[in-house]
Scaffold this motif. Structure first.
Motif, short mmCIF file in Angstrom:
data_model
loop_
_atom_site.label_atom_id
_atom_site.label_comp_id
_atom_site.label_asym_id
_atom_site.label_seq_id
_atom_site.Cartn_x
_atom_site.Cartn_y
_atom_site.Cartn_z
N PRO A 63 0.81 -1.23 0.00
CA PRO A 63 0.00 0.00 0.00
C PRO A 63 0.84 1.28 0.00
CG PRO A 63 -0.16 -1.11 2.12
CD PRO A 63 0.60 -2.02 1.21
N LEU A 64 2.13 1.16 0.28
CA LEU A 64 3.01 2.32 0.17
C LEU A 64 3.42 2.56 -1.28
CD1 LEU A 64 5.31 1.61 3.26
CD2 LEU A 64 3.36 3.19 3.13
N LEU A 65 3.51 1.47 -2.04
CA LEU A 65 3.89 1.57 -3.45
C LEU A 65 2.70 1.77 -4.37
CD1 LEU A 65 6.49 -1.34 -3.49
CD2 LEU A 65 6.99 1.11 -3.48
N LEU A 66 1.62 1.06 -4.11
CA LEU A 66 0.39 1.17 -4.91
C LEU A 66 -0.63 1.92 -4.06
CD1 LEU A 66 0.15 -2.49 -6.27
CD2 LEU A 66 1.38 -0.54 -7.27
N GLN A 67 -0.69 3.20 -4.21
CA GLN A 67 -1.48 4.03 -3.33
C GLN A 67 -2.94 4.05 -3.77
OE1 GLN A 67 0.75 7.70 -2.70
NE2 GLN A 67 2.57 6.51 -2.23
N ASN A 68 -3.57 2.91 -3.48
CA ASN A 68 -4.95 2.68 -3.88
C ASN A 68 -5.56 1.76 -2.83
OD1 ASN A 68 -6.97 0.76 -5.42
ND2 ASN A 68 -6.90 2.69 -6.57
N TRP A 69 -6.74 2.12 -2.34
CA TRP A 69 -7.37 1.34 -1.27
C TRP A 69 -7.63 -0.11 -1.67
CZ3 TRP A 69 -7.03 3.23 3.36
CH2 TRP A 69 -7.00 4.61 3.55
N ILE A 70 -7.84 -0.36 -2.94
CA ILE A 70 -8.14 -1.73 -3.40
C ILE A 70 -6.85 -2.46 -3.78
CG2 ILE A 70 -9.35 -3.10 -5.13
CD1 ILE A 70 -11.41 -0.72 -5.23
N ALA A 71 -6.11 -1.93 -4.73
CA ALA A 71 -4.89 -2.58 -5.22
C ALA A 71 -3.78 -2.59 -4.17
CB ALA A 71 -4.40 -1.90 -6.49
N GLY A 72 -3.77 -1.60 -3.31
CA GLY A 72 -2.72 -1.51 -2.30
C GLY A 72 -3.01 -2.29 -1.03
N LEU A 73 -4.22 -2.16 -0.50
CA LEU A 73 -4.51 -2.71 0.82
C LEU A 73 -5.18 -4.08 0.85
CD1 LEU A 73 -5.62 0.38 2.88
CD2 LEU A 73 -3.81 -1.23 3.45
N LEU A 74 -5.85 -4.48 -0.19
CA LEU A 74 -6.60 -5.74 -0.15
C LEU A 74 -5.69 -6.94 0.13
CD1 LEU A 74 -9.40 -6.95 -0.37
CD2 LEU A 74 -8.97 -7.30 -2.80
N ASP A 75 -4.48 -6.93 -0.40
CA ASP A 75 -3.55 -8.05 -0.19
C ASP A 75 -3.27 -8.25 1.30
OD1 ASP A 75 -1.94 -10.17 -1.01
OD2 ASP A 75 -0.19 -8.91 -1.36
N LEU A 76 -3.17 -7.17 2.04
CA LEU A 76 -2.93 -7.28 3.48
C LEU A 76 -4.03 -8.08 4.16
CD1 LEU A 76 -1.47 -6.49 6.15
CD2 LEU A 76 -2.84 -4.38 6.12
N PHE A 77 -5.28 -7.75 3.87
CA PHE A 77 -6.39 -8.42 4.53
C PHE A 77 -6.52 -9.89 4.12
CE2 PHE A 77 -7.57 -3.88 4.59
CZ PHE A 77 -7.52 -3.72 5.96
N VAL A 78 -6.29 -10.16 2.85
CA VAL A 78 -6.32 -11.56 2.39
C VAL A 78 -5.18 -12.35 3.02
CG1 VAL A 78 -6.15 -13.07 0.37
CG2 VAL A 78 -7.48 -10.96 0.22
N PHE A 79 -3.99 -11.74 3.10
CA PHE A 79 -2.85 -12.44 3.66
C PHE A 79 -3.04 -12.73 5.15
CE2 PHE A 79 1.32 -12.76 5.65
CZ PHE A 79 1.77 -13.91 5.01
N ILE A 80 -3.65 -11.82 5.89
CA ILE A 80 -3.91 -12.05 7.32
C ILE A 80 -4.73 -13.33 7.48
CG2 ILE A 80 -5.21 -11.21 9.32
CD1 ILE A 80 -4.27 -8.35 8.50
#
Length: 192
Positions: A138-155
């Motif tokens: 999310p620091l590199l892809l500054q987009n709520w979907i493309a940047g942050l969704l991976d974090l929630f799926v990975f958790i």
């Protein structure tokens, strides 16, 4: 495409290059056990969606622009440092694990418990690299979907997968793995 998006895609290509030779050899190996269930396959598919497909849509189209946000430039450069660290840990994990790596919960016929290299400090360095990655994304892809969704799926993936993986390793290696667990941390080195 921003410099940070270019770094992200260079990191994706680097991860694929690190994993490709091991993956190719690993496919030819005989498996003695597989515990890959439907839940794991679904989560792996969601990880692919969140780590590759949605970032690709973000970088190649303007479809996700409605979810963009802006961070200070230093945050993007912090993302660069983190993604490089993630790649280093990912590479070291594969170099030390070799053919004992598997994309799903599997045990090879000649599977060995690896406790040297980075595995001498942490049991799950590949997951450690992915934790670093999902913080960098999310620091590199500054987009709520493309940047942050991976974090929630990975958790979700991490907490479901690690429990099953540790049980499989205990079932396979018994006391040897239990001793190893007592000496090492899961994704951070154990402080004694």
């Amino acid at each position: 495409m921003s410099v940070f998006e270019i770094v992200y895609w260079a990191a994706i290509i680097t991860e694929m290059a690190i994993r490709a030779p091991i993956s190719q050899k690993q496919r030819k190996e005989t498996k003695s056990e597989s515990r890959a269930g439907k839940q794991e396959k679904i989560l792996l598919g969601l990880l692919f969606l969140a780590m590759f497909f949605l970032p690709l849509i973000y970088s190649a189209t303007n479809w996700l622009d409605f979810a963009n946000y802006s961070l200070p430039i230093w945050a993007g450069w912090l993302g660069v440092i983190l993604i490089l660290l993630a790649l280093l840990v990912f590479w070291r994990s594969h170099a030390d694990l070799g053919l004992n790596w598997s994309p799903t919960l599997e045990i090879r016929t000649e599977h060995k418990l690896i406790t040297n290299g980075i595995f001498g400090y942490i049991r799950h360095p590949m997951y450690a690299s992915q934790w670093i990655w999902v913080i960098a994304q999310p620091l590199l892809l500054q987009n709520w979907i493309a940047g942050l969704l991976d974090l929630f799926v990975f958790i979700a993936f991490y907490f479901l997968r690690v429990r099953s993986e540790e049980k499989m390793m205990l079932d396979t290696f018994g006391e040897e793995y239990r001793d190893y667990m007592n000496k090492t941390g899961a994704v951070f080195p154990k402080i004694t």
